[in-house]
Each structure stands twice: as C-alpha cells, then as structure tokens.
Scaffold this active site. Structure first.
Site, mmCIF file in Angstrom:
data_model
loop_
_atom_site.group_PDB
_atom_site.id
_atom_site.type_symbol
_atom_site.label_atom_id
_atom_site.label_comp_id
_atom_site.label_asym_id
_atom_site.label_seq_id
_atom_site.Cartn_x
_atom_site.Cartn_y
_atom_site.Cartn_z
ATOM 1 C CD GLU A 131 -8.561 -4.589 5.892
ATOM 2 O OE1 GLU A 131 -7.510 -4.241 6.451
ATOM 3 O OE2 GLU A 131 -9.447 -3.794 5.544
ATOM 4 N NE ARG A 170 -9.258 0.390 9.406
ATOM 5 C CZ ARG A 170 -10.494 0.371 8.894
ATOM 6 N NH1 ARG A 170 -11.378 -0.513 9.336
ATOM 7 N NH2 ARG A 170 -10.837 1.214 7.965
ATOM 8 C CD GLU A 189 -2.817 1.204 2.406
ATOM 9 O OE1 GLU A 189 -3.385 2.272 2.707
ATOM 10 O OE2 GLU A 189 -3.036 0.127 2.994
#
Length: 770
Positions: A706, A304, A226
């Site tokens: 995920e 997160r 990413e």
C-alpha cells in the site's frame, strides 16, 4: 527469486474461480438488484420470471435459514432487502437457473413497485441531515485553539477527493455445493476466507465448522474483496443449502461495478498555521467520509484516515475529525491505502495552499516539517527509525532536483503552448491492522517422507507474490531448494480464524508464522540427526540440503534426515502461530502504539501539460523507497510501479459519475477510464534506500503493497503546478481527480494577461491577446 506463479499466469494455466471444474447439475445465479437509489418496496412480482424454462428458484430474504445480516463491523446490512431500498443495485433476490443467460433473461421479467424517496449522494448533505453511519471520531494533540495565536500565517481551504473503482480483472464470484452431514463448501474470490465462513454460517444458521471456504488465488482485489466478497459467497451458499444443489455466481462487469462499493470519496475543510520559519504549528481538519448505504469497513477506514492525516510531518497541535456519512450509494469499502490516501491528500492540499499564498514552492514547507526520531505522532506512538528525511535527501541529490527545477523553469520560459510542472510527494505509512486482535496468523507446515514440504497459511495470493515470499522464508530456514516447497490453497479447515490478506500485512504475518513453524521443524531434524551421528545438537547444522558436523559437510542428505526422523516417529508437522508484538491502541483515549513500523519514501513527479488541449503526459517519476532489506526486489519493485500507476489513475482520470437516482453512470470501461500504456509515465526510476531494515518485518523486508500508492498523489500537484505556470492569475482548487477536462477549465479559468496560443508558419509559438 521469480514469482512462483508467473509462468502459469502467462501461459494461462493458473486456476481461478471460473476455472474450477463444476459438478454435474451445477446451477448458475444472477442477482436481481434495486431499480432505484432509495425507496420502499410496495410489491415484487416474480410470476413471469418463474415461468421461464430453466429457472430453478428465486431466493429472497424469506428463504434465509439464519439471520438476514452480513454487516461485519456494524450489523446494518441485510443480505437481501426486505422492505426499504438504500442504493441502486441493492440485492433483492438471487435468480438461480440452468445457466446465467436464462437467469439474466428472467431478471428482466421481474416487476417491482417502489415508492421512491429522496436520493442523497453528497456526504456534506447527508451530514446536514444528520445521517451518520456511526459516531464520529477525532484525534488531537496539543491545544489547537491556543496554537493559532502563535502562528505567523494561517490558511483555510477545502479539498474534495473522488472515489475509485477497484476494477480487478476477476470479478466477484463464488461456487458453493453441499457436502456430507449438511455442510457446505464454498470456493470464493475473497481476501478474507474467515469472513466468508463467518458470514455464511450466520445467514445459513449453521456453526462455522459446517462451512468450508477454499481459495486458490484471486485475479486481483485491491481491497474490493476483503469484505464485499462475503455477500456474494453467502448468496450461493444459501441457495446451495436450501436447494441441495451446487450453485455458482460470476458477476458480469457492469453488475460488479454497479453493485459493489468503491474507494471512499471524501470532502474536507482544513486550517493550517505556520510559524515565520515555515514550521507547521497547528493543523485542524474535518473530513466528510462518503460511506454509502451501510457501514461495511468504513469504521476501520475512518480510523486509518485519522492515523495518516498528518502524513510525514510532525505537527505539535492537531485536531482532526472524521464524520462517516450515510448516502444512497453502494457501501464503500476497502481500497489500497484504506483511508490513508484521503487524509494525506488533505494535508498536502493545505501545504500547497499555504505555499501559494506565500509564493514559495510547497517543498520548502515539506522539507522542514518531516517527523524525526523521538517525536510523537498525533496518536501517541513515538517515531522510531524514521527514514523520511533520508529518502528525501537521497532523492534530491541522486536525481539532481536543482537541475530538474532549472530545466522546468527554462522550458516554461521558452514555451507558451506547453508547461511543465514538478512536485515532491513524501510518504509515511504505518504497517499493521489498526484493530490489534487482527494482527495474528497461523501456518501449517508438513514435511513429507520424501523431503518435500507443503505449507498452508491464511494468506491469499492475488498477484502480489505472497506465496513466493512464504516459500522463500521456508526455504531459507529449512535450507532446501524452493522446488521442494508448495504453498497450498487457503482453506478454513486447515488454517482457521484468519485475518484477511490486507493492510499490507500478508507477508509479515503469514511469513512470521511460517518462520516459527519451520524453526521448530528444523530443530527437530537437527536433534534427530545429532542422535544418529551421536553428537550434540549444537554440533549439527542442516545447510544446502546436507548435514554439516562441526562445520564440515557430511554425506547425509536432507531426504535421509527426513526419512530417519520419520522412522523414529518424530513429528514432521508444525503449526506456527504469530502475533505482532508491542502494538496496542486505546480507543477511549485515541492513543497507543498501533503500528509495528512505518514505511517511508519520496517521489519526484514531472509532467508536461498541453495548454491548448488541456491534456498532459507524465515525463518521469523518480522514487527513493524504504524497502527495508528487500527479500525479493523483483516483486517489491513491481509493487511500487503498480501502486504508483494506480494512485496516479485515482488522482487524474478515474472519475466516478452517478445519475441523480444513484445509478452509477460510469459502469463500464467505455465510461470509466483507467491508466493504459499511453497514460503511464514515460520513465519510472526506483531506488532503494540503504537501510538495516525493520527487525519486526519478515526478514527485515518491509511491507510494500500500500505505501507506494501515495506516490500517485504527486501527479495531482505536478499538474497543478504546470497549470499555475500557464495561468498565474488562477489558483486551482483541490478537487481530485484532475482530469483533462478540469485541467483545460483551470488553464482558462480567468482572463489572462497573456492569452491564447498562436503558432506561426514555421511552427514556432507566439503569444496573442484573447
């Protein structure tokens, strides 16, 4: 519908980065990295390396034509080290040669003199030193300090969570070459083409329109590409730009493992308070995130962790803090789950400890604390369409959990050398990028004159089947055969300003953008057909590649409709733009509505531990998962299985080891163990929860990349329960991964009332004192 790439994958026809035909004169690059974990460069001698026949150049920070900076969120990471070295393997130079063999040989001839400094790899030690990558953050709800006074039970403890190597099949790589007008084209193995484009433009000192990035597919990524692909792509882009020649890099496995960041290790202190009826009244935790030497994506990953720190539960009083600690490891980065698994493991550890102390199974606490519709998550979002209890109840009933418990108890009574353990793992996972502006996508759809369709989006195909789902969306709206549709490579000149394919949003964002484009196109074609048939638009429908008039099938085929529209100069191209509605988050208040929806599920994990050897085998994992209305069960079920096993690997055998100088010791598959066919569960059962699906998800089919990773956490607690069944006087700590070695140590951690195992001649088992 089968994965459109499956046949090419298994026959070896799929084109990956290393399969792209190279131009004549292409040079090959190898990175020269830091030989120490922390220090100051006193001098670097490249003389002997440059004398080697076949060496074209050695690129360093002095050759950079723009800024020596690749930090995405925070500008704290140089492309090439200048004076100080912060982790073992940190890039100092790029060796460019006629072939990779020559470049690697030259690497051994470079002499570097370094003044070494202390190396810190423990986040708690870094925190004590005041070494933070950026300011800490906290989420809170209610008043924790007051809530403790009302708790019947209060427990405190610590959890330590290891990192994880991505181990994608295709290592980091990129191929760059000059094009017209001083531009550069980059083929990159990246999840984020725009991130590569933006980073390369900055380092080269060029505007973004001079950098073209093209990605056909990846051989796996799991988050490791990413952000971290940008550095390697930029290196060869810089070399190609200053040398005016094509340059390619493909990292070998040891270099890839040594130089790249991993899943963040965390260490956490927690405190949990329960009422007499086992409701969680208060929860407080401080998590120490091991960020490595630079920020990379750690700020977003920290966020997160905060969002998912209470997992599936409603906790009226919380105070959760995360410190991102700067250590002398490669900058840790995105990995499937993106910080959520570490937060979830911590609260599940707190619940397990509470259950130990109260002498009850953990599920007794889990099952009465699930968040319900109308209750508030600690970040301010009100829970809607909650399916936690539904998946739990279905799993308990469908898999006959009472019988599983009875069989486990009976087995453990009859066996001394083996014990079984069972755990329940609930999942609640929010879907969206937590940075609101990233929740947008575009899709460029062409209908060609012969009726075939080409689609370009910002989605990256990396084995998860996103191209297949995009084709399904287009085929459904246009009502044509999937054979007529092709998804093109992802290219920054066709679809600009893309978000990375991450956060389980690839199908939702790009699928909706494709939907919007196709809806516009089909309405244009309906209008064109209505004109030809001299009727109203609402009387015309295009279905199964034919025109229907007032519900009756005509002889007008799709191809004729397209051809007629083209001759009338109707636009057969559309650019769809989608931005996820409703979502928002105010970081000044740490409150908002950050997620489009949540994915729920429940897993029951059963394990048998060999109490003589400390080894274990997973007998069964049984899952009820909230897919919504799955648009492709074949792909979605495969994602659940893959995520489960990857999560189990993280919890059981994938242990990273570092030398005192910061060098990765587990830098190959001989020293880093991942699950193989012998380590996976003997049986994996997956059942879909019957539900209407999420309106905001593409075709009501929820994201699946995920969330099921979290099911793997159940493996840790199943092993732990088996160990406790053998060694009732010992309460194992919460240190993941729970390797065979740690299991063996826990089995015999204290003197046992019923000791060593002894087998009689007939093979039966008896007990003997130690």
């Amino acid at each position: 519908m089968k994965n459109v790439d499956s046949i090419n994958h298994v026959t070896g026809k799929s084109v990956y980065l290393d399969d792209i035909p190279v131009q004549k004169g292409t040079l090959h690059a190898v990175v020269f990295g830091s030989p120490v974990g922390h220090g100051k460069i006193k001098s670097v001698d490249y003389a002997e390396a440059k004398k080697l026949p076949g060496i074209a150049a050695i690129i360093t920070h002095e050759d950079i034509t723009g800024d020596n900076q690749i930090g995405g969120i925070i500008e704290d990471e140089p492309l090439f080290a200048e004076e100080e070295l912060h982790f073992y393997g940190q890039p100092i130079a790029l060796i460019v040669a006629k072939d990779a063999f020559t470049a690697r040989k030259a690497k051994t001839l470079i002499k570097v003199d370094v003044e070494e400094y202390d190396v810190v790899t423990d986040p708690r030690e870094a925190f004590k030193r005041g070494d933070l990558l950026f300011p800490s953050r906290s989420f809170q709800m209610g008043i924790v300090e007051e809530a403790w006074k009302t708790c019947e039970y209060i427990f405190e403890g610590r959890a330590d969570i290891g990192g994880q190597e991505h181990l994608y099949i295709e290592t980091q790589g990129s191929y760059a070459y000059p094009t017209d007008n001083g531009s550069i084209k980059i083929h990159s193995s990246t999840q984020g083409p725009t991130a590569v484009q933006k980073t390369a433009a900055r380092v080269l000192g060029l505007p973004m329109h001079r950098i073209e990035v093209d990605v056909a597919r990846l051989g796996g990524a799991f988050g490791g590409k990413e952000d971290q692909a940008s550095g390697f792509a930029t290196m060869v882009a810089l070399a190609a730009y200053v040398m005016k020649k094509p340059v390619k890099i493909t990292l070998d496995r040891p270099d890839d493992m040594q130089m790249t960041g991993k899943r963040h290790p965390y260490s956490a202190d927690y405190k949990i308070g329960l009422s007499k009826d086992l409701k969680i009244v208060a929860y407080q935790t401080t998590l120490y995130q091991n960020g490595g030497a630079a920020s990379d994506l750690s700020p977003a990953i920290m966020e997160r962790t905060l969002f998912h720190s209470t997992n599936s539960y409603y906790v009226p009083n919380t105070f959760v803090t995360v410190h991102s600690c700067k250590t002398n490891l490669p900058p840790n980065t995105a990995f499937r789950g993106f910080g959520a698994p570490q937060g979830v493991f911590t609260i599940e550890s707190a619940i397990a400890q509470a259950a130990d102390e109260l002498n009850i199974p953990a599920y007794k606490i889990q099952e009465i604390n699930f968040i319900r519709d109308g209750q508030e998550f600690q970040y301010g979002q009100i829970a809607e369409n909650v399916n936690n209890k539904a998946t739990y109840d279905q799993a308990i009933k469908q898999y006959n959990f009472d019988q599983i418990q009875k069989e486990t108890t009976d087995f453990n009574k009859k066996h001394v050398d083996k014990k079984r353990g069972v755990s329940i793992m609930p999942v609640c996972f929010g879907i969206s990028f937590t940075k609101t502006p990233m929740n947008q996508a575009r899709s460029l759809v062409h209908i060609y004159q012969d009726g075939s369709v080409g689609i370009s989006t910002g989605a990256i195909e990396m084995g998860q089947g996103v191209n297949t789902k995009i084709i399904q969306v287009a085929a459904g709206i246009l009502s044509i055969s999937t054979d007529k549709i092709k998804v093109e490579s992802t290219n920054t000149t066709r679809v600009a300003n893309t978000s990375p394919t991450a956060a389980s949003t690839g199908a939702d964002l790009n699928g909706h953008a494709t939907r919007l484009a196709c809806e516009v196109l089909i309405n244009r074609l309906r209008h064109s057909a209505a004109e030809s048939l001299k009727c109203k638009d609402e009387e015309v429908e295009i279905k199964d590649e034919y025109v229907y008039l007032n519900g009756e099938k005509t002889k007008v085929h799709w191809n004729e409709v397209v051809e007629a529209a083209f001759l009338k100069r109707v636009c057969l191209t559309e650019n769809g733009h989608y931005a996820t509605p409703k979502i928002n988050f105010d970081k000044t208040k740490e409150k908002g509505h950050p997620f489009a929806y949540h994915v729920y599920g429940t897993a029951i994990t059963q394990v048998t531990v060999d109490c003589v050897r400390g080894t274990y085998e997973f007998d069964k994992v049984q899952i009820v998962h909230d897919f919504g209305k799955s648009m492709n069960p074949t792909i979605d079920f495969g994602q659940v299985e893959g995520a489960l096993v990857q999560g189990m690997g993280w919890m059981t055998m994938e242990e990273l080891a570092f030398h005192p100088n910061g060098k990765l010791a587990s830098e190959s598959l001989s020293t880093y163990k991942v699950p193989d066919i012998y380590a996976v569960p003997k049986s994996v059962d997956i059942e879909a929860l019957e539900t209407e699906g999420a309106e905001i998800a593409i075709l009501k089919s929820k994201a699946v990349g995920e969330p099921p990773f979290l099911y793997g956490i159940g493996a840790f607690f199943a092993i732990r329960n088996a160990v406790k069944a053998f060694n009732s006087s010992h309460k194992p700590t919460f240190r993941a991964p729970y390797t065979h070695e740690k299991t063996l140590m826990d089995l015999y951690a204290t003197s046992l009332a019923k000791g060593a195992v002894k087998k009689s001649k007939d093979g039966s088992v008896s007990e003997a004192e130690v």
